[in-house]
Design an enzyme around this catalytic site. Structure first.
Site, PDB file in Angstrom:
ATOM      1  N   TYR A 115      -4.429 -10.071 -21.131  1.00 21.83           N
ATOM      2  CA  TYR A 115      -3.410 -10.973 -20.577  1.00 21.83           C
ATOM      3  C   TYR A 115      -3.940 -12.400 -20.491  1.00 21.83           C
ATOM      4  O   TYR A 115      -3.196 -13.365 -20.680  1.00 21.83           O
ATOM      5  CB  TYR A 115      -2.938 -10.494 -19.195  1.00 21.83           C
ATOM      6  CG  TYR A 115      -1.712  -9.622 -19.264  1.00 21.83           C
ATOM      7  CD1 TYR A 115      -1.787  -8.318 -19.748  1.00 21.83           C
ATOM      8  CD2 TYR A 115      -0.467 -10.101 -18.881  1.00 21.83           C
ATOM      9  CE1 TYR A 115      -0.662  -7.507 -19.835  1.00 21.83           C
ATOM     10  CE2 TYR A 115       0.662  -9.301 -18.962  1.00 21.83           C
ATOM     11  CZ  TYR A 115       0.563  -8.019 -19.435  1.00 21.83           C
ATOM     12  OH  TYR A 115       1.685  -7.232 -19.522  1.00 21.83           O
ATOM     13  N   TYR A 128     -12.069   7.367 -12.582  1.00 16.27           N
ATOM     14  CA  TYR A 128     -12.206   6.076 -11.909  1.00 16.27           C
ATOM     15  C   TYR A 128     -12.831   5.058 -12.862  1.00 16.27           C
ATOM     16  O   TYR A 128     -12.306   3.954 -13.059  1.00 16.27           O
ATOM     17  CB  TYR A 128     -13.072   6.252 -10.668  1.00 16.27           C
ATOM     18  CG  TYR A 128     -13.210   5.032  -9.796  1.00 16.27           C
ATOM     19  CD1 TYR A 128     -12.120   4.487  -9.124  1.00 16.27           C
ATOM     20  CD2 TYR A 128     -14.459   4.430  -9.610  1.00 16.27           C
ATOM     21  CE1 TYR A 128     -12.263   3.377  -8.301  1.00 16.27           C
ATOM     22  CE2 TYR A 128     -14.613   3.333  -8.784  1.00 16.27           C
ATOM     23  CZ  TYR A 128     -13.511   2.805  -8.132  1.00 16.27           C
ATOM     24  OH  TYR A 128     -13.660   1.711  -7.312  1.00 16.27           O
ATOM     25  N   LYS A 132     -10.947   1.739 -14.433  1.00 17.61           N
ATOM     26  CA  LYS A 132     -11.417   0.378 -14.134  1.00 17.61           C
ATOM     27  C   LYS A 132     -11.826  -0.361 -15.406  1.00 17.61           C
ATOM     28  O   LYS A 132     -11.643  -1.582 -15.508  1.00 17.61           O
ATOM     29  CB  LYS A 132     -12.584   0.444 -13.146  1.00 17.61           C
ATOM     30  CG  LYS A 132     -12.181   0.913 -11.741  1.00 17.61           C
ATOM     31  CD  LYS A 132     -11.299  -0.114 -11.039  1.00 17.61           C
ATOM     32  CE  LYS A 132     -11.066   0.237  -9.581  1.00 17.61           C
ATOM     33  NZ  LYS A 132     -10.208  -0.751  -8.906  1.00 17.61           N
ATOM     34  N   ASP A 156       0.870  -1.184   0.000  1.00 18.35           N
ATOM     35  CA  ASP A 156       0.000   0.000   0.000  1.00 18.35           C
ATOM     36  C   ASP A 156       0.902   1.228   0.000  1.00 18.35           C
ATOM     37  O   ASP A 156       1.957   1.211   0.634  1.00 18.35           O
ATOM     38  CB  ASP A 156      -0.884   0.000   1.264  1.00 18.35           C
ATOM     39  CG  ASP A 156      -2.180   0.760   1.077  1.00 18.35           C
ATOM     40  OD1 ASP A 156      -2.109   1.962   0.794  1.00 18.35           O
ATOM     41  OD2 ASP A 156      -3.259   0.138   1.208  1.00 18.35           O
ATOM     42  N   ALA A 207      -9.832  -5.995  -8.671  1.00 17.79           N
ATOM     43  CA  ALA A 207     -11.046  -5.379  -8.142  1.00 17.79           C
ATOM     44  C   ALA A 207     -11.582  -4.389  -9.156  1.00 17.79           C
ATOM     45  O   ALA A 207     -11.014  -3.321  -9.372  1.00 17.79           O
ATOM     46  CB  ALA A 207     -10.735  -4.657  -6.831  1.00 17.79           C
ATOM     47  N   ARG A 229     -17.985   9.038   1.436  1.00 19.25           N
ATOM     48  CA  ARG A 229     -19.061   8.144   1.010  1.00 19.25           C
ATOM     49  C   ARG A 229     -20.256   8.259   1.937  1.00 19.25           C
ATOM     50  O   ARG A 229     -20.154   8.700   3.081  1.00 19.25           O
ATOM     51  CB  ARG A 229     -18.568   6.705   0.919  1.00 19.25           C
ATOM     52  CG  ARG A 229     -17.880   6.487  -0.408  1.00 19.25           C
ATOM     53  CD  ARG A 229     -17.608   5.054  -0.650  1.00 19.25           C
ATOM     54  NE  ARG A 229     -16.379   4.692   0.005  1.00 19.25           N
ATOM     55  CZ  ARG A 229     -15.566   3.741  -0.438  1.00 19.25           C
ATOM     56  NH1 ARG A 229     -15.852   3.080  -1.527  1.00 19.25           N
ATOM     57  NH2 ARG A 229     -14.469   3.449   0.206  1.00 19.25           N
ATOM     58  N   GLY A 257       2.078  -8.096 -15.201  1.00 19.33           N
ATOM     59  CA  GLY A 257       3.438  -8.528 -15.558  1.00 19.33           C
ATOM     60  C   GLY A 257       4.048  -9.375 -14.453  1.00 19.33           C
ATOM     61  O   GLY A 257       4.690 -10.404 -14.712  1.00 19.33           O
TER      62      GLY A 257
END
Ligand code: UDP
Length: 314
Positions: A160, A146, A150, A32, A115, A187, A103
């Site tokens: 891939y 966003y 995604k 992270d 996700a 949120r 990769g």
């Protein structure tokens, strides 16, 4: 012992996944960069010999020594407020970050689960949303950073899979809630709980007639774990189909918290705010034998216990 890399490990969903994988007997490597994650979400894992943590931004080259069985890519700003504040990082982690992890998965011969999100459906014209619906996304709107990151992430993951034969899994996550959400992430659920506990106005955007369908974190984690273990490579929606208007949701939180000073106020609706959202989970039922089991009433009570601890009341 399976060795698993979890990106976004200090985030809300990432940290719960780390817990689950540890419970399943895995060796977990958490990663992270902590721009939206919180190290406190995983500090209880640091004492374990089967947990490691790398403070790293996956948009830059990712190096992990040793073999890996699974990679779970959960790094990204994920609330509308966060990706408005960090549009470039959001685009980079979904695109460059995903490329780096694909990769890495290829070089380690690991299975990768990424996700994705109900935001790939944009402001949907089909209701409820099934995986075969292609969506209604504004690429240059505030949510575009966003949504398009995604969508690109799904495209490169499928590429891939197709061209390199990589074992890939794609989960499209609908609104999820529970302990470890950041109080100030913007949120709706953390905002309403904080406002209700402090005895302030609950900021309903628009007239509150827009809908969402909220899934409790434990149900989501169970679905993700089943998907990881499955042999299914096409996208799978995970969410709770129990739909509510935002106004009704505000009322439920007001009733639960029972603070007489709290009340509802109306603020402008953000640009491109989806009018309705509800997952069609027939695929998850069929492929994973998964269905959420925690009602909104129960999930809100569990969440209230957490927010009561973490919301600062001045
Ligand atoms: N919302 C609201 N008040 C708030 C925050 C959000 O009414 O203080 C609304 C928002 O406009 C949206 C819904 O709640 O319609 C869910 O918003 P959230 O930011 O949680 O996530 P989204 O589902 O839009 O990605």
């Amino acid at each position: 012992m399976k060795r698993v890399l979890v990106t976004g490990a200090a985030g809300f969903i990432g940290s719960h996944l780390c817990d689950r994988l540890i419970d399943e007997g895995c060796h977990v490597i958490g990663m992270d960069n902590l721009i939206t994650g919180n190290i406190r979400n995983i500090e209880h894992l640091f004492a374990l010999s089967n947990f490691e943590f790398y403070h790293h931004d996956v948009s830059k080259f990712v190096h992990v020594p040793g073999h890996l069985d699974y990679i779970l890519h959960f790094a990204s700003p994920a609330s509308p407020l966060d990706y408005l504040r960090m549009p470039i990082q959001t685009l980079k982690v979904g695109s460059l970050g995903t490329h780096n992890l694909l990769g890495l998965a290829k070089s380690k011969n690991a299975r990768i689960l990424i996700a994705s999100t109900s935001e790939v459906y944009g402001d949907p014209l089909v209701h409820p949303q099934h995986e075969d619906y292609w969506g209604n996304v504004n690429p240059i709107g505030p949510r575009g950073v966003y949504d398009e990151a995604k969508r690109f992430q799904e495209a490169i993951t499928m590429a891939y899979h197709t061209y390199h034969g990589l074992e890939t899994r794609i989960v499209r996550i609908f609104n999820t809630y529970g302990p470890r959400m950041r109080v100030d992430d913007g949120r709706v659920l953390p905002a309403f709980f904080a406002q209700a506990i402090r005895g302030e106005g609950l900021t309903v955007f628009g007239d509150g007639s827009q809908t969402r369908s909220f899934c409790y974190i434990d149900d989501l984690v169970e679905g993700i774990y089943r998907l990881l273990k499955s042999d299914y490579h096409l996208p799978v929606n995970l969410g709770n189909p129990s739909e509510t208007t935002i106004l009704q949701f505000a009322q439920e939180i007001l009733d639960l918290v029972g603070n007489k000073d709290a009340h509802i106020i109306y603020n402008p609706l953000p640009v491109d705010d989806p009018k309705q959202r509800k997952p069609d989970i027939s695929r998850a039922k069929e492929v994973l034998n998964w269905t959420p089991s925690i009602s909104r009433k129960e999930g809100l009570e569990k969440s209230y216990a957490y927010f009561r601890e973490v919301v600062q009341v001045s």
